[in-house]
Design an enzyme around this catalytic site. Structure first.
Site, PDB file in Angstrom:
ATOM      1  N   CYS A 164      15.339 -22.118   5.528  1.00 26.80           N
ATOM      2  CA  CYS A 164      16.725 -22.142   5.312  1.00 26.80           C
ATOM      3  C   CYS A 164      17.412 -22.494   6.572  1.00 26.80           C
ATOM      4  O   CYS A 164      18.733 -22.649   6.745  1.00 26.80           O
ATOM      5  CB  CYS A 164      17.221 -20.840   4.798  1.00 26.80           C
ATOM      6  SG  CYS A 164      16.150 -20.401   3.227  1.00 26.80           S
ATOM      7  N   HIS A 304      24.745 -16.298   8.192  1.00 24.17           N
ATOM      8  CA  HIS A 304      23.847 -16.733   7.297  1.00 24.17           C
ATOM      9  C   HIS A 304      23.978 -16.001   6.031  1.00 24.17           C
ATOM     10  O   HIS A 304      24.025 -16.625   4.961  1.00 24.17           O
ATOM     11  CB  HIS A 304      22.437 -16.422   7.826  1.00 24.17           C
ATOM     12  CG  HIS A 304      21.115 -17.023   6.955  1.00 24.17           C
ATOM     13  ND1 HIS A 304      21.066 -18.339   6.763  1.00 24.17           N
ATOM     14  CD2 HIS A 304      20.211 -16.462   6.428  1.00 24.17           C
ATOM     15  CE1 HIS A 304      20.099 -18.481   5.846  1.00 24.17           C
ATOM     16  NE2 HIS A 304      19.536 -17.271   5.851  1.00 24.17           N
TER      17      HIS A 304
END
Length: 413
Positions: A164, A304
């Site tokens: 990610c 995030h």
């Protein structure tokens, strides 16, 4: 050694909220959710039946039909996003030597839809029926490779695979290429199309996904006490990064300056973040040092913010550790609350959102903030967009395997 400056001149977004910068941005500011029940395939057998689909994407609007059939969806996204970004930058690549243009587009998973389809063909019909394009459609570097072929870009070209954090790492590496004088233009970002049955099954088995199937638009709820996992999504984000003097010479519109890049590894676990947050702390501190900034210079953080129990607490702890008491004064938002988790594309998409925040001095909300979590007690801009002067924006991306990346942009004066 050269130490050139890098600026952002072109942006593109392909997300569950739409295709294009302004459509995405206006929906983000309104707090709209792009999450719905999955329609690409029947999700009835899965514990999580929701996702962030890119709807109404027509690859032949960007790519020759024959070529599009030879690309996995993640590569189609990358080519489309790159075309949109180059167009947004008003960039004529004929102004450059081909080797002065680099491409850095990462993907966390690559062509998993192709893998699934060709595995089925192999098992049902045998090895002689497997497509000769299986491998070139599968491998993760094809997001970057196909863009280079389309643009005729002969400079540095590789695909970072760091889960990610892939998109953020790609943009950070673009900064390094520009600084070192290895490129005048870098097309950088991330692309992912892992909303497939096998990928969904894998994430479900990990118990990583939200199972709020009856309320898809409320399933992604970063930092909220009732969060129960992330929402799998697809899409792409691409930026055009240029060496400052080249951009000025051609009269480019400059969105912002790319000034800082930090990276680290938790060295802790294959999926869980280190509860001490050491890796995330080191990453942010490294980016601030690289940018020549102090903790008082940051006006906004795009988190995030995955909507998982462990990540949101750990990131909150990291922000507090880096910024001290000032952490409570910095507005923070999670784009994932509205579009879900785009895996390898997430960092690029969220950095682009940070650039738009600088452009317009408006911070998009973190939606679905209904019940405060005592461990997540910072200002997450709950549920409603906020006007605020933002000159410096920091964007975090943390991936499975402990991969961490932080990138920082500043208003260009």
């Amino acid at each position: 050694m050269p130490n050139k400056r890098a600026v952002i001149t072109g942006l593109s977004l392909i997300t569950p909220l739409g295709i294009g910068i302004e459509e995405n941005w206006q929906k983000l500011l309104k707090g709209e959710s792009g999450i719905s029940r999955i329609t690409i395939f029947d999700p009835s057998a899965f514990t999580s039946q929701i996702g962030g689909e890119v709807k109404n994407f027509q690859p032949d609007a960007f790519i020759d039909k024959k070529e599009a059939r030879r690309m996995d969806r993640f590569a189609q996204f990358s080519v489309a996003a790159a075309k949109l970004a180059v167009e947004d930058a008003g960039l004529d690549l004929n102004q450059l030597e081909p080797w002065d243009v680099a491409v850095m587009i990462g993907s966390g998973i690559g062509g998993i839809a192709t893998w699934e389809e060709q595995t089925r063909i192999f098992l049902e019909k045998g090895p002689n029926r497997v497509s000769p394009f299986f491998i070139p459609m599968l491998i993760s570097n094809m997001a970057s490779s196909n863009v280079s072929i389309m643009l005729g870009a002969m400079g540095a070209n590789y695909a970072i695979v760091s889960a990610c954090a892939s998109g953020a790492h790609s943009i950070g590496e673009a900064l390094r290429l520009i600084r070192e004088g290895r490129a005048k233009v870098v097309i950088a970002g991330g692309s992912e199309a892992a909303l497939t049955p096998l990928a969904l099954a894998g994430f479900c088995s990990m118990k990583a996904l939200s199972t709020r199937n009856d309320e898809p638009e409320k399933a992604s709820r970063p930092f909220d006490a009732r969060r129960d996992g992330f929402v799998l999504a697809e899409g792409a984000g691409v930026v055009v990064v240029e060496e400052l003097e080249f951009a000025k010479k051609r009269g480019a519109r400059i969105y912002a300056e790319l000034i800082g890049y930090g990276m680290s590894c938790d060295a802790y676990h294959i999926t869980a973040p280190d509860p001490s947050a050491k890796g995330a702390i080191l990453c942010m501190e490294s980016a601030l040092k690289d940018a020549g900034l102090s903790k008082d210079d940051v006006d906004y953080i795009n988190a995030h913010g995955t909507s998982t129990q462990l990540n949101d607490v750990t990131e909150t702890l990291a922000i507090k550790s880096v910024f001290g008491e000032r952490a409570y004064k910095i507005p923070i938002s999670s784009t994932k609350s509205m579009i879900g988790h785009l895996l390898g594309a997430a960092g690029a998409v969220e950095f682009i959102v940070s650039i738009l925040t600088i452009r317009d001095n408006i911070i998009h909300p973190t939606i679905n903030q209904e019940e405060p979590d005592p461990q997540c007690d910072l200002d997450y801009v709950p549920n409603k967009a906020r006007e605020a002067k933002v000159d410096v924006a920091l964007s975090n991306s943390f991936g499975f395997g402990g991969h961490n990346a932080t990138i920082i942009a500043r208003r260009f004066e």
